[in-house]
Design a protein around this motif. Structure first.
Motif, PDB file in Angstrom:
ATOM      1  N   ILE A 175       0.819  -1.210   0.000  1.00 12.22           N
ATOM      2  CA  ILE A 175       0.000   0.000   0.000  1.00 12.22           C
ATOM      3  C   ILE A 175       0.853   1.259   0.000  1.00 12.22           C
ATOM      4  O   ILE A 175       0.736   2.104  -0.881  1.00 12.22           O
ATOM      5  N   SER A 176       1.716   1.384   0.986  1.00 10.86           N
ATOM      6  CA  SER A 176       2.451   2.632   1.170  1.00 10.86           C
ATOM      7  C   SER A 176       3.547   2.807   0.121  1.00 10.86           C
ATOM      8  O   SER A 176       4.338   1.895  -0.126  1.00 10.86           O
ATOM      9  N   PRO A 177       3.635   3.986  -0.487  1.00 15.38           N
ATOM     10  CA  PRO A 177       4.723   4.251  -1.430  1.00 15.38           C
ATOM     11  C   PRO A 177       6.014   4.668  -0.737  1.00 15.38           C
ATOM     12  O   PRO A 177       7.039   4.844  -1.390  1.00 15.38           O
ATOM     13  N   TRP A 178       5.974   4.831   0.591  1.00 17.02           N
ATOM     14  CA  TRP A 178       7.139   5.322   1.331  1.00 17.02           C
ATOM     15  C   TRP A 178       7.713   4.174   2.152  1.00 17.02           C
ATOM     16  O   TRP A 178       7.222   3.854   3.240  1.00 17.02           O
ATOM     17  N   GLN A 179       8.747   3.556   1.602  1.00 13.93           N
ATOM     18  CA  GLN A 179       9.357   2.410   2.250  1.00 13.93           C
ATOM     19  C   GLN A 179      10.874   2.529   2.163  1.00 13.93           C
ATOM     20  O   GLN A 179      11.414   3.009   1.164  1.00 13.93           O
ATOM     21  N   SER A 180      11.540   2.071   3.207  1.00 15.85           N
ATOM     22  CA  SER A 180      13.002   2.111   3.203  1.00 15.85           C
ATOM     23  C   SER A 180      13.546   1.017   2.288  1.00 15.85           C
ATOM     24  O   SER A 180      12.851   0.050   1.950  1.00 15.85           O
ATOM     25  N   GLU A 181      14.814   1.162   1.909  1.00 18.23           N
ATOM     26  CA  GLU A 181      15.438   0.122   1.083  1.00 18.23           C
ATOM     27  C   GLU A 181      15.560  -1.182   1.861  1.00 18.23           C
ATOM     28  O   GLU A 181      15.451  -2.265   1.284  1.00 18.23           O
ATOM     29  N   PHE A 182      15.795  -1.101   3.167  1.00 15.59           N
ATOM     30  CA  PHE A 182      15.810  -2.311   3.988  1.00 15.59           C
ATOM     31  C   PHE A 182      14.449  -2.991   3.952  1.00 15.59           C
ATOM     32  O   PHE A 182      14.350  -4.213   3.932  1.00 15.59           O
ATOM     33  N   GLN A 183      13.399  -2.194   3.963  1.00 19.69           N
ATOM     34  CA  GLN A 183      12.040  -2.723   3.957  1.00 19.69           C
ATOM     35  C   GLN A 183      11.699  -3.349   2.604  1.00 19.69           C
ATOM     36  O   GLN A 183      11.061  -4.404   2.539  1.00 19.69           O
ATOM     37  N   MET A 184      12.127  -2.717   1.530  1.00 21.92           N
ATOM     38  CA  MET A 184      11.794  -3.188   0.189  1.00 21.92           C
ATOM     39  C   MET A 184      12.448  -4.534  -0.126  1.00 21.92           C
ATOM     40  O   MET A 184      11.883  -5.358  -0.844  1.00 21.92           O
ATOM     41  N   ASP A 185      13.647  -4.752   0.403  1.00 27.47           N
ATOM     42  CA  ASP A 185      14.363  -6.001   0.100  1.00 27.47           C
ATOM     43  C   ASP A 185      15.232  -6.369   1.295  1.00 27.47           C
ATOM     44  O   ASP A 185      16.463  -6.280   1.250  1.00 27.47           O
ATOM     45  N   SER A 186      14.590  -6.780   2.376  1.00 31.31           N
ATOM     46  CA  SER A 186      15.313  -7.030   3.627  1.00 31.31           C
ATOM     47  C   SER A 186      16.338  -8.154   3.485  1.00 31.31           C
ATOM     48  O   SER A 186      17.433  -8.085   4.056  1.00 31.31           O
ATOM     49  N   GLU A 187      16.017  -9.188   2.712  1.00 29.24           N
ATOM     50  CA  GLU A 187      16.937 -10.318   2.595  1.00 29.24           C
ATOM     51  C   GLU A 187      18.228  -9.925   1.884  1.00 29.24           C
ATOM     52  O   GLU A 187      19.298 -10.471   2.174  1.00 29.24           O
ATOM     53  N   LYS A 188      18.143  -8.984   0.964  1.00 35.40           N
ATOM     54  CA  LYS A 188      19.343  -8.504   0.283  1.00 35.40           C
ATOM     55  C   LYS A 188      20.356  -7.953   1.277  1.00 35.40           C
ATOM     56  O   LYS A 188      21.572  -8.085   1.089  1.00 35.40           O
ATOM     57  N   TRP A 189      19.850  -7.356   2.353  1.00 33.10           N
ATOM     58  CA  TRP A 189      20.719  -6.733   3.355  1.00 33.10           C
ATOM     59  C   TRP A 189      20.979  -7.650   4.542  1.00 33.10           C
ATOM     60  O   TRP A 189      21.554  -7.227   5.546  1.00 33.10           O
ATOM     61  N   GLY A 190      20.527  -8.906   4.436  1.00 30.64           N
ATOM     62  CA  GLY A 190      20.858  -9.891   5.455  1.00 30.64           C
ATOM     63  C   GLY A 190      19.860 -10.017   6.583  1.00 30.64           C
ATOM     64  O   GLY A 190      20.185 -10.572   7.640  1.00 30.64           O
ATOM     65  N   TYR A 191      18.625  -9.542   6.371  1.00 31.74           N
ATOM     66  CA  TYR A 191      17.621  -9.583   7.434  1.00 31.74           C
ATOM     67  C   TYR A 191      16.454 -10.485   7.045  1.00 31.74           C
ATOM     68  O   TYR A 191      15.951 -10.424   5.924  1.00 31.74           O
ATOM     69  N   LYS A 192      16.036 -11.285   7.987  1.00 33.79           N
ATOM     70  CA  LYS A 192      14.835 -12.094   7.831  1.00 33.79           C
ATOM     71  C   LYS A 192      13.776 -11.532   8.765  1.00 33.79           C
ATOM     72  O   LYS A 192      14.019 -11.355   9.959  1.00 33.79           O
ATOM     73  N   LEU A 193      12.599 -11.235   8.219  1.00 35.58           N
ATOM     74  CA  LEU A 193      11.525 -10.657   9.024  1.00 35.58           C
ATOM     75  C   LEU A 193      10.534 -11.733   9.431  1.00 35.58           C
ATOM     76  O   LEU A 193      10.252 -12.662   8.678  1.00 35.58           O
ATOM     77  N   PHE A 194      10.002 -11.595  10.632  1.00 36.64           N
ATOM     78  CA  PHE A 194       8.945 -12.496  11.076  1.00 36.64           C
ATOM     79  C   PHE A 194       8.013 -11.734  12.004  1.00 36.64           C
ATOM     80  O   PHE A 194       8.421 -10.819  12.713  1.00 36.64           O
ATOM     81  N   GLU A 195       6.739 -12.115  11.954  1.00 31.47           N
ATOM     82  CA  GLU A 195       5.739 -11.449  12.782  1.00 31.47           C
ATOM     83  C   GLU A 195       5.758 -12.062  14.174  1.00 31.47           C
ATOM     84  O   GLU A 195       5.714 -13.277  14.335  1.00 31.47           O
TER      85      GLU A 195
END
Length: 493
Positions: free
Chosen positions: A377-397
């Motif tokens: 939805i939001s057009p305002w997202q950080s680069e970490f948010q857009m592709d977290s795995e590229k930067w070495g982060y795995k997200l989980f709820e």
């Protein structure tokens, strides 16, 4: 009342009137809509909240909107005051009750926490700056179709972020402004930089875009002084010193005012290093606080996120600033735990520099890296948010819709613990003052800069003094709000 706008005070701050809701109120009033701002109502018990809502929200109301950015549904204490957000859930329950009583009125949630589940009873959500949307919500909501998306049964409106044609914010007597309180003011909007972790609207804008015309900024300073005696300001700009041209523009205004102002803002240290010719002018013009988002002293990590000034340059500039500004400008630096290449070992190495006695910053803050899930939805997202795995982060709820991360070196919970512990260690060794923004807020509660600067986090006498002035302001605010209720109701403000 045509329009009723709610906003609140951050539970992590002391007492400050943030500008957003008053900017929208100013736009509504200029459009001929009677508008009441209800600010900080979570400080008042439910019976007072109900009395105030009964006065302003009725069948003729055209819009009720709430800024969620600083609103919370439970008490959160900042360590400097136990008075914040006592009755947040009670206020939300009353707003929900009014929504059920008047289903024809649009109830709109806006601000940074609009998608939090505690605000799910709002049918309409506004994302981004509300300048172009606010009057249409009240007068012709159907005309906002081009901004609207329907998601899970809720109407989501995404702003185009443009300024309204009139950039100014004008306050009304019913806003209960106090003499010489600290006000927030916009000089410009957006930021020409795009740090990898940042998702603010208007990141990466062109230089000198969205800057308020000088005549309007000068008029705001003069009007606020002549009407309310205001001389204390927090500059809302994401990067106040983004270039020398902007500094020259701002200083050319404030140096020629018929009174002195005192102000605090967000500065980028690498730019300030190139702007050494302005250091003394900034001090003489009334600068009392400067916050630097340094983030890390690991050079490789800093380069990745878009802040490649380097450790040695950073330290040299901080020491040079201390030589010029001394204690006359309260400096603060923010650091992030968990950035790429900042292993636990690397973090402790550079954190030792910050923890050491004599580090040339008055307030050092540490926060865990925050990454939200990629949004459809939001057009305002950080680069970490857009592709977290590229930067070495795995997200989980984890819970309550919040997303947490883990990397090869950290996870969010570990980073949060280390951040809190590091701040505690600095305070225990006597190396911590209150941050530049909190000092500026205290100046708006009647303290001199010298007294506000002298207060110490965790010190019993300091906390008692802060609670004293905050309690006094809350009482004064309530007394004036109740006095307004004794006046005959007016159709237009």
């Amino acid at each position: 009342m045509d329009v009723v706008l709610f906003s609140d005070i951050s539970p992590h701050q002391i007492w400050i009137r943030t500008i957003g809701v008053y900017r929208l109120a100013s736009i509504c009033r200029k459009a001929g809509l009677s508008t009441k701002v209800l600010y900080g109502l979570t400080d008042y018990p439910p019976e007072i909240q109900r009395k105030i809502l009964e006065r302003y929200v009725n069948k003729d109301t055209k819009l009720v909107a709430l800024s969620t950015t600083f609103m919370v549904a439970r008490a959160r204490y900042s360590g400097t005051s136990s008075l914040r957000n006592k009755y947040a859930q009670e206020l939300l329950d009353l707003i929900k009750e009014k929504k059920e009583q008047f289903p024809h009125i649009p109830f709109v949630a806006g601000g940074g926490n609009s998608n939090d589940e505690i605000f799910s009873f709002f049918d309409h959500v506004a994302l981004g700056y509300g300048d172009q949307l606010i009057t249409k919500f009240a007068t012709d909501i159907h005309s906002l179709k081009k901004f609207r998306r329907v998601v899970d049964g809720r109407n989501i409106y995404i702003s185009d972020n443009t300024f309204n044609n009139d950039y100014s914010t004008e306050y009304h007597e019913t806003d209960v402004i106090h003499r010489n309180e600290t006000m927030t003011i916009e000089v410009s909007r957006g930021c020409k930089f795009k740090c990898k972790f940042c998702s603010f609207p208007l990141n990466g804008r062109k230089a000198n875009e969205y800057i308020k015309p000088g005549a309007i900024l000068k008029k705001e300073f003069i009007d606020n002084y002549e009407r309310f005696g205001i001389q204390n300001y927090i500059l809302a700009d994401d990067t106040f010193n983004e270039d020398a041209e902007k500094l020259e523009y701002f200083l050319g205004i404030v140096e020629n005012l018929p009174f002195k102002i005192q102000y605090t803002g967000y500065f980028r240290l690498d730019l300030l290093d190139k702007q050494r010719a302005y250091w003394k002018r900034l001090l003489d013009s009334g600068l009392r606080g400067a916050f630097f988002g340094i983030e890390t002293l690991n050079d490789k990590s800093a380069q990745v996120i878009g802040k490649g000034f380097g450790r040695e340059n950073t330290l040299k500039t901080l020491y040079d600033l201390r030589e010029i500004w001394g204690d006359e400008v309260n400096t603060a630096a923010g650091f992030i735990v968990g950035l790429p290449y900042d292993t636990k070992e690397e973090f402790q190495k550079w954190a030792d520099i910050v923890r050491a006695p004599g580090f040339p910053v008055h307030c050092k803050s540490f926060e865990p890296l925050s990454i939200n899930k990629k949004s459809d939805i939001s057009p305002w997202q950080s680069e970490f948010q857009m592709d977290s795995e590229k930067w070495g982060y795995k997200l989980f709820e984890k819970r309550e819709g919040k997303y947490y991360w883990e990397s090869p070196d950290w996870n969010y919970a570990e980073a949060a613990v280390v951040a809190e512990k590091t701040v505690q260690e600095i305070a225990e060794h006597g190396g911590q003052n209150f941050g530049s923004f909190k000092v500026q807020m205290l100046m708006g509660l009647g303290l001199s800069y010298k007294e506000a600067f002298s207060l110490i986090p965790g010190d019993k006498a300091s906390i008692e003094r802060i609670n004293e002035v905050v309690s006094s302001r809350i009482k004064a605010n309530l007394d004036r709000e109740l006095a307004l209720l004794e006046r005959p109701a007016q159709v237009k403000s």
